[in-house]
Design an enzyme around this catalytic site. Structure first.
Site, mmCIF file in Angstrom:
data_model
loop_
_atom_site.group_PDB
_atom_site.id
_atom_site.type_symbol
_atom_site.label_atom_id
_atom_site.label_comp_id
_atom_site.label_asym_id
_atom_site.label_seq_id
_atom_site.Cartn_x
_atom_site.Cartn_y
_atom_site.Cartn_z
ATOM 1 N N ASP A 95 51.347 29.171 -12.866
ATOM 2 C CA ASP A 95 50.518 30.196 -13.447
ATOM 3 C C ASP A 95 49.280 30.065 -14.067
ATOM 4 O OD1 ASP A 95 51.489 28.732 -15.635
ATOM 5 O OD2 ASP A 95 52.675 30.313 -16.470
ATOM 6 N N HIS A 96 48.989 28.579 -14.424
ATOM 7 C CA HIS A 96 47.599 28.611 -15.110
ATOM 8 C C HIS A 96 46.511 28.144 -14.078
ATOM 9 C CE1 HIS A 96 49.914 28.516 -18.678
ATOM 10 N NE2 HIS A 96 48.862 28.271 -19.611
ATOM 11 N N ASP A 160 54.468 24.436 -23.581
ATOM 12 C CA ASP A 160 53.338 25.659 -23.690
ATOM 13 C C ASP A 160 53.440 26.261 -24.865
ATOM 14 O OD1 ASP A 160 51.224 27.537 -21.836
ATOM 15 O OD2 ASP A 160 52.331 28.557 -23.441
ATOM 16 N N ARG A 448 45.230 35.435 -27.641
ATOM 17 C CA ARG A 448 44.381 34.532 -28.114
ATOM 18 C C ARG A 448 42.796 35.074 -27.658
ATOM 19 N NH1 ARG A 448 46.805 28.475 -27.942
ATOM 20 N NH2 ARG A 448 48.309 29.209 -29.634
ATOM 21 N N SER A 643 47.044 17.897 -31.585
ATOM 22 C CA SER A 643 48.126 18.353 -30.452
ATOM 23 C C SER A 643 49.157 17.133 -30.164
ATOM 24 C CB SER A 643 47.450 18.802 -28.880
ATOM 25 O OG SER A 643 47.172 17.568 -28.361
ATOM 26 N N ARG A 645 49.374 16.231 -27.268
ATOM 27 C CA ARG A 645 49.027 15.594 -25.894
ATOM 28 C C ARG A 645 49.374 14.161 -25.727
ATOM 29 N NH1 ARG A 645 43.210 17.164 -25.799
ATOM 30 N NH2 ARG A 645 44.099 19.276 -25.966
#
Ligand code: SF4
Length: 753
Positions: A95-96, A160, A448, A643, A645
């Site tokens: 989707d991104h 996500d 956002r 984050s 990550r």
């Protein structure tokens, strides 16, 4: 696509005994959040009570979900675990990576060409390992999860931050980094600090122009973007029961905007209606049998101040529609105050675009309420003043609203229907003229609205509001239009007014879809080949990291002494680098390029001890690696904050850095380093940071005796031959030391240990 009813029944079978035991241990009635947490302990039956905001606890989530950008590295790592399938049901959602430009059909075709290699990889790896694969165009991860997989009382993690959306169906759904997803898919526990609890009591009933979105816009205004940090937000009260499940999803979705771990609601009729409408009557049957366990104990909601760390009360009957922004979702303005606020702050009044949809607001209810305003505009003879775009949350929603004439009504107003994907919500929007950087206003129903997020223009003032308010503001063309009190001029110059929006919570003819875009995995994936082209610049199969050779590390060079803040963004930058998230070697070219060198206060400029020249950090490290010379990184306080990550730990490991020695770590990054087989150490005496010099060579003196609780001794040899002995602390336990010895946690799992 089938949700896993057996797994859900298993959760419900074990839940009552675990919750009863937890209540006994805690010694008081339990909130819903506590019930779900204690029902998902890794150890199974609770044996101790946990302290909020203090204890780190191992959990066993029921599901894992990943989106296409974050799934790449997660699945490349999972492939190394040596498993034939994932330990819990998992899904991937494309989707991104789909740019919104001209409209769904063409945009999707372009994405399918441009990101073909990524989609082919994700499809084949999903097929091989028993992972459900949702193709590009099938929809946005969180809408699909709500439609298909979320269930009351469940626990899900997703790569996500808006995974929290599934709280609308009474789940605890939490956004995590790829490394956490890999652990759970590989059959390991997932660790979380036991959250504190914020209660939000909703009284009254939504009416008129006010929507569920306004509840979270108000909560964001109260709590700010940091107010929910480390907390689960639990909504309850008559007002909560009167809202749709998808409206609850919207509220939980934007819990990410207040930094909350997640948000949730107790099981009620709205959830029954939604589960039945989405073909999950057997989940309702199963949930009804344990309904008391899917909401808080009655005493909790009767005296909430005794059970929550913080309590907020909102009367829905009095709540006004809100318009939050610009540039931050916690700057709330009630619609009646917008004229004053906009003038005071010099916000551009003219609305250029209205965008509806995203994972936050693309339910049937959202679309039908928004189109009720669009239809009124047609009847009243008003030509909309702004452009309109929709990105539906799923193919099921798109198909159903097309069948019911909603899309046709939007298109009559010249609306662009983008792909069922994130699009403008994640900056995947090729907006004409955005590159000119002009100051302008857009309104959207997303979550956002940070600078540059939608169209890359730092001067775009993006305001977040409900879909029906987006429709009204875009049609009027004014940010300060108040549809409750203001009149508009129609095309004949007559004064007209909108009636409040109305719409169906669920489609009266039921949901429908021809091709939902789901690919079920192979029943036996052992012969499925994972597709990764050897010359791809975006994907690269991982090689297992080498195990420790059992020797002290000697002759290591100091790569960088980082000064001040060094977040995961400084260690592994985002932006254009996101493109290489599935290619460890290519993305490693961003390693530490944002960190400030303590010796020259520059970023991405460190002394190459082999040549004496100042060069970029990755280039220097690659030369050390090529020469077979180990290196270490030194850092300041809270190194690796930001984050979760995993690239920030994998890149130094890949390029041959052996240890990271800092004043203190952000905990998640420290754990990520451990998982990747790195040494994450802290100065026993913080002031020793100052002793480290630019040309230092480092020898470990007692790594061979690496053991829990035992300090390590490092010898720093300076250029002039003098030496400093520096003691380092660490937090490795026995099993984490085994990760280090094996080369990584995944190596150990692959070895079946
Ligand atoms: Fe994230 Fe926006 Fe996509 Fe939702 S629609 S998953 S918030 S990028």
């Amino acid at each position: 696509m089938a949700f896993d009813i057996d797994m859900i029944k298993k959760v419900y079978d074990t839940m009552p005994a675990r919750v009863d035991k937890a209540r006994e241990l805690v010694g008081r009635p339990l909130t819903l959040s506590e019930k779900i947490l204690y029902a998902h302990l890794w150890e199974g039956m609770p044996s101790q009570k946990f302290e909020r905001s203090k204890d780190y606890v191992d959990f066993a989530p029921d599901r894992v979900a990943m989106q296409d950008a974050t799934a790449q590295m997660a699945l490349l790592q999972f492939m190394q675990a040596g498993k034939s399938t994932t330990a819990v049901p998992s899904t991937v959602h494309c989707d991104h990576l789909i740019l919104a430009k001209v409209g769904a059909e063409k945009d999707l075709a372009v994405a399918n060409t441009q990101s073909k290699e990524v989609f082919d990889f994700l499809s084949s790896v999903s097929n091989k390992y028993g992972i459900g694969f949702w193709k590009p165009g099938s929809g946005i991860i969180h809408q699909i999860l709500l439609e298909n997989y979320a269930f009351p009382g469940g626990m899900m993690i997703g790569t996500d931050s808006h995974t929290v959306n599934a709280g609308g169906l009474g789940m605890l759904a939490i956004g995590v980094g790829g490394a956490d997803a890999v652990d759970v898919m590989a059959g390991m526990a997932w660790e979380l600090k036991f959250p504190k609890l914020i209660g939000v009591k909703l009284t009254g009933k939504l009416n008129g122009w006010t929507a569920p979105k306004d509840v979270i816009l108000k909560v964001a205004d109260i709590l700010t973007v940091k107010g929910g940090t480390g907390a689960i937000v639990e909504y309850f009260g008559e007002g909560a029961k009167s809202m749709s499940a998808t409206g609850k999803g919207t509220i939980c979705n934007m819990g990410a905007e207040i930094g909350a771990t997640t948000s949730t609601f107790g099981y009620d009729d709205s959830m029954r209606r939604y589960l039945n409408a989405t073909g999950r009557a057997d989940v309702v049957d199963a949930a009804d049998k344990v309904a008391d366990y899917l909401t808080a104990d009655p005493e909790v909601y009767a005296n909430p101040e005794q059970y929550f760390d913080q309590l907020i009360e909102i009367n829905l009957s009095e709540l006004e529609p809100h318009i939050n922004g610009p540039f931050t979702p916690d700057r709330g303005t009630p619609v009646s105050k917008m004229k004053e606020e906009a003038a005071k702050n010099d916000w551009p009044i003219k609305v250029e675009w209205g965008l509806i949809g995203s994972c936050t607001n693309s339910s049937y209810e959202d679309m039908s309420r928004a189109v009720s305003i669009v239809n009124q505009a047609v009847e009243l003879g008003i030509t909309p003043k702004a452009e309109f775009g929709i990105n539906p949350g799923s193919e099921q929603i798109r198909y159903t609203i097309e069948r019911d004439g909603i899309i046709a009504a939007f298109e009559k107003m010249g609306t662009k229907v983008f792909t069922n994907a994130c699009g403008p919500c994640i900056g995947q929007w090729d907006r004409e003229g955005a590159d000119k950087g002009e100051k302008n206003t857009i309104v959207h129903s997303f979550n956002r609205n940070f600078s540059k997020r939608a169209d890359g223009n730092p001067n775009t003032h993006a305001f977040v509001t409900s879909p029906e308010m987006v429709a009204a503001l875009a049609i009027s063309g004014r940010l300060d239009f108040n549809p409750i009190t203001d009149k508009l001029l129609n095309d004949n110059g007559e004064e007209v007014m909108f009636k409040p929006p109305f719409g169906d919570e669920l489609p009266t003819k039921g949901f429908d879809v021809e091709d939902p875009g789901f690919q079920a995995p192979a029943a036996n994936g052992s012969s499925v080949q994972v597709i990764v082209s050897p010359d791809s610049s975006r994907l690269q199969l991982l090689e297992p990291f080498q195990p420790w050779d059992g020797q002290n590390i000697t002759g290591a060079k100091l790569l960088i002494k980082a000064f001040g803040k060094c977040t995961t963004d400084h260690i592994s930058m985002a932006g254009p680098w996101l493109r290489f998230r599935g290619h460890l070697d290519n993305i490693s070219n961003n390693m530490l390029i944002g960190a400030e060198n303590a010796f020259n206060n520059k970023t991405n400029s460190v002394k190459n001890q082999l040549t004496g020249e100042y060069q970029e950090v990755p280039a220097v490290q690659r030369q050390y690696k090529a020469a077979g010379i180990p290196s270490i990184v030194v850092g300041d306080h809270n190194y690796g904050e930001g984050s979760s990550r995993e690239h920030a730990a994998m890149e130094p490991r890949h390029l041959g850095v052996k240890a990271v020695l800092v004043k203190s770590f952000a905990r998640i990054h420290e754990t990520n380093l451990k998982k990747q087989g790195m040494l994450g150490l802290t100065f026993a005496n913080e002031s020793d940071y100052d002793k480290i010099q630019e040309d230092d060579t480092i020898n470990f003196l007692d790594l061979t005796e690496f053991a829990p609780g035992r300090q390590l001794t490092l010898e720093f040899v300076h250029k002039d031959g003098s030496k400093d002995i520096i003691m380092a602390n660490h937090t490795y336990n026995d099993s984490q030391i085994e990760w280090f010895k094996a080369g990584s946690a995944l190596n150990l799992i692959a070895a079946g240990k």
